[in-house]
Design a protein around this motif. Sequence first.
Motif, PDB file in Angstrom:
ATOM      1  N   GLY A  44      28.209   6.202  -2.230  1.00 30.81           N
ATOM      2  CA  GLY A  44      27.214   5.295  -1.645  1.00 30.81           C
ATOM      3  C   GLY A  44      26.680   5.829  -0.339  1.00 30.81           C
ATOM      4  N   VAL A  45      27.599   6.443   0.468  1.00 34.74           N
ATOM      5  CA  VAL A  45      27.158   7.059   1.727  1.00 34.74           C
ATOM      6  C   VAL A  45      26.243   8.246   1.438  1.00 34.74           C
ATOM      7  N   ASP A  46      26.636   9.067   0.434  1.00 34.86           N
ATOM      8  CA  ASP A  46      25.795  10.221   0.060  1.00 34.86           C
ATOM      9  C   ASP A  46      24.407   9.770  -0.395  1.00 34.86           C
ATOM     10  N   ARG A  47      24.355   8.659  -1.140  1.00 36.70           N
ATOM     11  CA  ARG A  47      23.072   8.150  -1.619  1.00 36.70           C
ATOM     12  C   ARG A  47      22.158   7.813  -0.440  1.00 36.70           C
ATOM     13  N   ILE A  48      22.737   7.162   0.568  1.00 37.28           N
ATOM     14  CA  ILE A  48      21.937   6.801   1.742  1.00 37.28           C
ATOM     15  C   ILE A  48      21.489   8.043   2.500  1.00 37.28           C
ATOM     16  N   ASN A  49      22.398   9.020   2.670  1.00 35.13           N
ATOM     17  CA  ASN A  49      22.105  10.222   3.454  1.00 35.13           C
ATOM     18  C   ASN A  49      21.061  11.117   2.783  1.00 35.13           C
ATOM     19  N   THR A  50      21.059  11.152   1.445  1.00 30.80           N
ATOM     20  CA  THR A  50      20.139  12.061   0.725  1.00 30.80           C
ATOM     21  C   THR A  50      18.842  11.388   0.289  1.00 30.80           C
ATOM     22  N   LEU A  51      18.778  10.077   0.439  1.00 31.58           N
ATOM     23  CA  LEU A  51      17.642   9.321  -0.095  1.00 31.58           C
ATOM     24  C   LEU A  51      16.297   9.845   0.413  1.00 31.58           C
ATOM     25  N   THR A  52      16.193  10.070   1.718  1.00 29.07           N
ATOM     26  CA  THR A  52      14.893  10.425   2.308  1.00 29.07           C
ATOM     27  C   THR A  52      14.379  11.759   1.805  1.00 29.07           C
ATOM     28  N   TRP A  53      15.240  12.802   1.879  1.00 25.91           N
ATOM     29  CA  TRP A  53      14.730  14.133   1.508  1.00 25.91           C
ATOM     30  C   TRP A  53      14.583  14.309  -0.001  1.00 25.91           C
ATOM     31  N   VAL A  54      15.421  13.631  -0.803  1.00 27.76           N
ATOM     32  CA  VAL A  54      15.289  13.741  -2.258  1.00 27.76           C
ATOM     33  C   VAL A  54      13.981  13.083  -2.723  1.00 27.76           C
ATOM     34  N   VAL A  55      13.720  11.871  -2.220  1.00 27.72           N
ATOM     35  CA  VAL A  55      12.471  11.185  -2.581  1.00 27.72           C
ATOM     36  C   VAL A  55      11.260  11.948  -2.026  1.00 27.72           C
ATOM     37  N   GLY A  56      11.381  12.472  -0.806  1.00 30.12           N
ATOM     38  CA  GLY A  56      10.295  13.251  -0.221  1.00 30.12           C
ATOM     39  C   GLY A  56       9.975  14.488  -1.036  1.00 30.12           C
ATOM     40  N   LEU A  57      11.039  15.190  -1.517  1.00 30.89           N
ATOM     41  CA  LEU A  57      10.833  16.380  -2.348  1.00 30.89           C
ATOM     42  C   LEU A  57      10.090  16.019  -3.628  1.00 30.89           C
ATOM     43  N   GLN A  58      10.496  14.899  -4.249  1.00 31.24           N
ATOM     44  CA  GLN A  58       9.833  14.496  -5.494  1.00 31.24           C
ATOM     45  C   GLN A  58       8.361  14.171  -5.258  1.00 31.24           C
ATOM     46  N   LEU A  59       8.057  13.478  -4.174  1.00 29.58           N
ATOM     47  CA  LEU A  59       6.666  13.152  -3.867  1.00 29.58           C
ATOM     48  C   LEU A  59       5.839  14.413  -3.630  1.00 29.58           C
ATOM     49  N   MET A  60       6.421  15.407  -2.951  1.00 24.67           N
ATOM     50  CA  MET A  60       5.698  16.663  -2.720  1.00 24.67           C
ATOM     51  C   MET A  60       5.360  17.357  -4.031  1.00 24.67           C
ATOM     52  N   LEU A  61       6.310  17.346  -4.968  1.00 26.64           N
ATOM     53  CA  LEU A  61       6.062  17.996  -6.255  1.00 26.64           C
ATOM     54  C   LEU A  61       5.079  17.200  -7.112  1.00 26.64           C
ATOM     55  N   LEU A  62       5.072  15.886  -6.953  1.00 35.55           N
ATOM     56  CA  LEU A  62       4.066  15.081  -7.658  1.00 35.55           C
ATOM     57  C   LEU A  62       2.670  15.378  -7.123  1.00 35.55           C
ATOM     58  N   ILE A  63       2.568  15.556  -5.816  1.00 37.53           N
ATOM     59  CA  ILE A  63       1.285  15.929  -5.224  1.00 37.53           C
ATOM     60  C   ILE A  63       0.843  17.288  -5.746  1.00 37.53           C
ATOM     61  N   ALA A  64       1.807  18.228  -5.807  1.00 37.88           N
ATOM     62  CA  ALA A  64       1.496  19.577  -6.285  1.00 37.88           C
ATOM     63  C   ALA A  64       1.037  19.584  -7.739  1.00 37.88           C
ATOM     64  N   SER A  65       1.538  18.644  -8.532  1.00 43.24           N
ATOM     65  CA  SER A  65       1.161  18.595  -9.949  1.00 43.24           C
ATOM     66  C   SER A  65      -0.090  17.759 -10.185  1.00 43.24           C
ATOM     67  N   GLY A  66      -0.767  17.351  -9.117  1.00 48.65           N
ATOM     68  CA  GLY A  66      -2.066  16.690  -9.244  1.00 48.65           C
ATOM     69  C   GLY A  66      -2.019  15.211  -9.533  1.00 48.65           C
ATOM     70  N   GLN A  67      -0.868  14.557  -9.359  1.00 47.73           N
ATOM     71  CA  GLN A  67      -0.778  13.142  -9.709  1.00 47.73           C
ATOM     72  C   GLN A  67      -1.586  12.243  -8.787  1.00 47.73           C
ATOM     73  N   PHE A  68      -1.781  12.656  -7.544  1.00 48.90           N
ATOM     74  CA  PHE A  68      -2.522  11.817  -6.612  1.00 48.90           C
ATOM     75  C   PHE A  68      -4.024  12.080  -6.666  1.00 48.90           C
TER      76      PHE A  68
END
Length: 622
Positions: free
Chosen positions: A46-70
Amino acid sequence: MSRNRLVRYLNLRSLALILFYSIISLASYWAAYELRFDFNVPENHGVDRINTLTWVVGLQLMLLIASGQFNSILSYFRLPDALRLFSGLFANALILISMWYIYKGQNVPPRAVILTYFLISFLAFASFRVLMRVKSSRGIEDWLTMDSAENVIIIGAGEIGAGLCSDLMNKTRLGMRPVAFLDDDLKKVGRYVHGVLVADTVDEISTVAKLYSATKAVIAFPSASVKRMRQVAELARNAGLAVDTVPALTDLVSGRAELSQLRPIQLEDLLGRDTVDLNSDDIRNMLAGKRVLVTGAGGSIGSELVAQILSYAPAELLCIDQAEIAIFDLQQNVLKSAAAPTTKIITRVIDILNEAQLVHIFNQHRPEVIFHAAAHKHVNLMEDQPVEALHNNFIATKQLARIASQHSVERLILISSDKAINPTSVMGVSKRLAELALGAQQSASGNQTKFMAVRFGNVLGSSGSVIPIFRKQIAAGGPITVTDPDVTRFFMTVEEAVGLGLQSATQGSGGEIFVLDMGESVKIIDVARQMIALSGLRENTDIDIEFIGLQPGEKLYEEVQHLSEELKATRHARVMRFVAPQNTTFDIEQLCSELEAVMQRSDVREIKQAIQKYVPEYTPSV
């Protein structure tokens, strides 16, 4: 919408979309942990989930932008869009898995969580896009693309272009695969429509065609100016592409054509002019609920008259023509596809010279508005057959006008010709005599009918005109025959001519001759050269041009006004009205009597001299 408001709107839209995608991504990551540990996440994870949440979600959003989703338009979602979404999320999963092995699981989500996160994210994002698309989807085939087809560039990423793209994807039998859009709107460049990229502006068509191995361009902005259409067609041809275009807006709106019924771009598209702005209310007031008669209804002008008149919902439309095959073609090509549920349509094979038949038609159907398009119009053919030209163009018109007046028809509109102005041909002078016959009937005692004439220029593509002749000559391998290198003509599309003809009819109070603004005259030699280029051929290499000299009755250039006629404006900028001084010495009955006498002897020279006596501006070829 102003530019500043548009920019603010686009910025707000992008921020809202990023926020929404962030929420989906965050929720998916949170749910992945819950599913991995059966909704009982250990404290350390649960602690790991909180600690990694920001950068994991941020990485996914960056790759979605790169794949033209926005950059995609949300309501367009097909298999290519789904694959692009999958690739972005799958790349994110691969990076996370790689990091797990590199860092031995330290400060990185567990592998099962990474896999679950990938699956939940894909299902969530795809479901959102499906919901946005489902309202416009027609079935499972709407989501499939073609495996093997001709690569096509669609020029114009507006509603028409998007609809065409959808149709081509649906109808795989057409064998065309949209691979890219081009559009002059810079805000659309770089975005996706139905999963197809708006690759660049139209001016870069050559580069884009090479990049996508395209062999054809389809022009999908039928409302563009003719000048722009000409420029785009030239760019596409220079890029080595075949050029097609979508049907005209009027055909799309009326249901006479579908978007996917593409046709090669033609000279009519490049020589015509910008769309005419008609006062449809005036035309509707003239035609709606009325009984309308069209003579020569099977001809090129008559059939377009029929099609446009039907759109104004007359109570009854009576179509007559002396040619059986013309009426048959009208039934098959116009009346079957015309949407006129409230109009009773009647077709008859009748020669308007047959007075008894004509009177019977008037008694039976009681027409209120008449468009008289029946005529012989071929200059060269009529030059040696003045009897036929006079019977069909003049005497038949005089008879029709008399019967119309006797039956109290509201108005009769004669489709005349610019060749009636200072005529040099039998055809032209026969149309001038028809105009004079209407004027005489207008002044007749007790007449209540409004008689008027509308002079047309050369109608592009009409039967017997130069365009079909050139097409046949090109198909036969040439040569193209042109009368003189300096000969010029005015050209109009049949849609424009008929539309302005209807507009003219609303403005007449009786006795007027209307002339349509025909723009600039065009050299016939330039027409021949453009047609050779449109066919993908080269002048003097594949097709020769041969000069044969002016034929009897032909002019070097057409005129727009007789010297005795005074030009006056009307309520429409593209319609002018001619008013000629009243000729009190002109006797139409005496003219008919004298002409009928000389016509019985069939002496061409004598007939022309008799006409010249009453139409002094006529210069006959002998």
